[in-house]
Design an enzyme around this catalytic site. Structure first.
Site, PDB file in Angstrom:
ATOM      1  N   HIS A  61       0.815  -1.219   0.000  1.00 26.09           N
ATOM      2  CA  HIS A  61       0.000   0.000   0.000  1.00 26.09           C
ATOM      3  C   HIS A  61       0.843   1.261   0.000  1.00 26.09           C
ATOM      4  CE1 HIS A  61      -3.181   2.825   0.864  1.00 26.09           C
ATOM      5  NE2 HIS A  61      -2.502   3.248   1.925  1.00 26.09           N
ATOM      6  N   HIS A 116     -10.053   2.465  -7.051  1.00 26.14           N
ATOM      7  CA  HIS A 116      -9.112   3.130  -7.953  1.00 26.14           C
ATOM      8  C   HIS A 116      -8.197   2.061  -8.541  1.00 26.14           C
ATOM      9  CE1 HIS A 116      -6.865   2.775  -4.177  1.00 26.14           C
ATOM     10  NE2 HIS A 116      -5.754   2.856  -4.903  1.00 26.14           N
TER      11      HIS A 116
END
Length: 271
Positions: A61, A116
Site C-alpha cells: 500500500h 481506484h
C-alpha cells in the site's frame, strides 16, 4: 509449502476514507496500521496452521511502510519500502505454492469503497482489451510466475471482480460491504480476522490449483483523467498515444507490460 501475501490497506475491515490509509491522517492512520497488521497476522497464522514452511508478506500500500513489523506474526517475513522492481508483487517468484491478496479494493470507476487503479490519475486500464484493476494486474503477474491466487479479501465489489477473473477455485473473504465510495457496512475486526484465518485454511486445502495464464504479448491501454497526464506518460519509449487521454504499450511478455504500467502511471503523476 511457500505462501506469498500481497497486503493492501483500502480493503481492510472498517476502512472507508483516505485519511485512514495515508500518513496525513495522523492518529486515524496509525490506528488503521494496527488493523491492517492484525488482518495480515490472521492470514499468516492460517497459512502456518495449514502447513506453510515460509510466509512472505509484501506491504503493497502507498509508500509500502504500513505494516507494523513489531506487531507482525513472528512466523512471517516482511518486504516493505519503495521503490520496488515489482511494486505490489515484490518478492513473488516461481517457488511459491500460492499467492493471497489481502485488503484489496475494486478497480477505478467501480462502486467499491475507495475504488481506484494504482492512482487517482487512472480512469480506466485494460490488458489485451479486458478491463483490469490492481487485482487483475497482480493476479496476472502471479500467473506469469506460475503461482495461483487462492485467497482475496476486501469488499463485495472486489469479490465480484475476483469471481469473474479467477473463477470458483478461490476463497473470497468479504469483510465489508461498500455502500458508496466513502461508506461501508463492516464486520467487526475480530470477525474479519476469523474469516480470513478460516479462508486461508480452506484455500490452502484446495487441490489442483491453477494459475491465471499471463498473455504474451501483452498490450496495456490506460485512459488517464487528464490530457496532460497522458502527454507525460507518452514520454515512455515504445508507447503510443491513441487520443488526448489514452496511451498504450505492448510488452513482449506480461512482466514487461506490468513494469510499463507502473512507469506510465509514474510519469503521469509527475505532472
Amino acid at each position: 509449502m511457500r505462501v506469498y501475501i500481497s497486503a493492501d490497506m483500502e480493503g481492510v475491515a472498517g476502512i472507508c476514507a483516505w485519511e485512514q490509509v495515508e500518513a496525513r491522517g495522523g492518529t486515524e492512520y496509525a490506528r488503521c496500521q494496527k488493523l491492517m497488521t492484525a488482518e495480515v497476522n490472521a492470514a499468516v497464522h492460517g497459512a502456518l496452521q495449514a502447513g506453510a514452511t515460509t510466509v512472505c508478506v509484501n506491504d503493497a500500500h502507498d509508500g509500502m511502510r504500513n505494516i507494523l513489523v513489531e506487531n507482525l506474526h513472528p512466523g512471517a517475513q516482511l518486504i516493505s519500502g519503495t521503490p520496488k522492481r515489482l511494486g505490489m508483487m515484490e518478492g513473488i517468484d516461481r517457488g511459491f505454492t500460492a499467492a493471497c491478496f489481502l485488503g484489496y479494493h475494486a478497480r477505478a470507476g467501480s462502486p467499491g469503497v475507495l475504488a481506484h487503479t494504482y492512482s487517482e490519475v487512472v480512469h480506466r486500464l485494460e490488458v489485451n482489451g479486458e478491463e483490469m484493476g490492481e487485482l487483475g494486474l497482480n493476479a496476472l503477474l502471479a500467473g506469469y510466475f506460475g503461482v495461483p491466487v487462492v485467497l482475496v479479501s476486501g469488499d463485495q465489489v472486489l469479490a465480484g471482480e475476483a469471481r469473474k477473473l479467477l473463477g470458483n477455485n478461490i476463497e473470497i473473504v468479504i469483510v465489508k460491504e461498500a455502500l458508496n465510495y466513502h461508506a461501508v457496512r463492516s464486520l467487526s475486526h475480530r470477525q474479519a480476522r476469523t474469516k480470513i484465518l478460516q479462508g486461508m485454511l480452506k484455500a490452502l486445502a484446495r487441490k489442483n490449483l491453477k494459475h491465471l495464464p499471463a498473455p504474451a504479448p501483452a498490450r496495456v491501454t490506460i485512459e488517464f483523467n487528464d490530457p496532460a497526464r497522458a502527454a507525460a506518460a507518452a514520454i515512455l519509449p515504445r508507447c503510443q498515444r491513441l487520443n488526448a487521454v489514452t496511451v498504450t504499450y505492448t510488452g513482449g511478455d506480461y512482466l514487461e507490460a506490468y513494469q510499463a504500467v507502473r512507469s506510465l502511471i509514474g510519469l503521469a503523476k509527475s505532472v
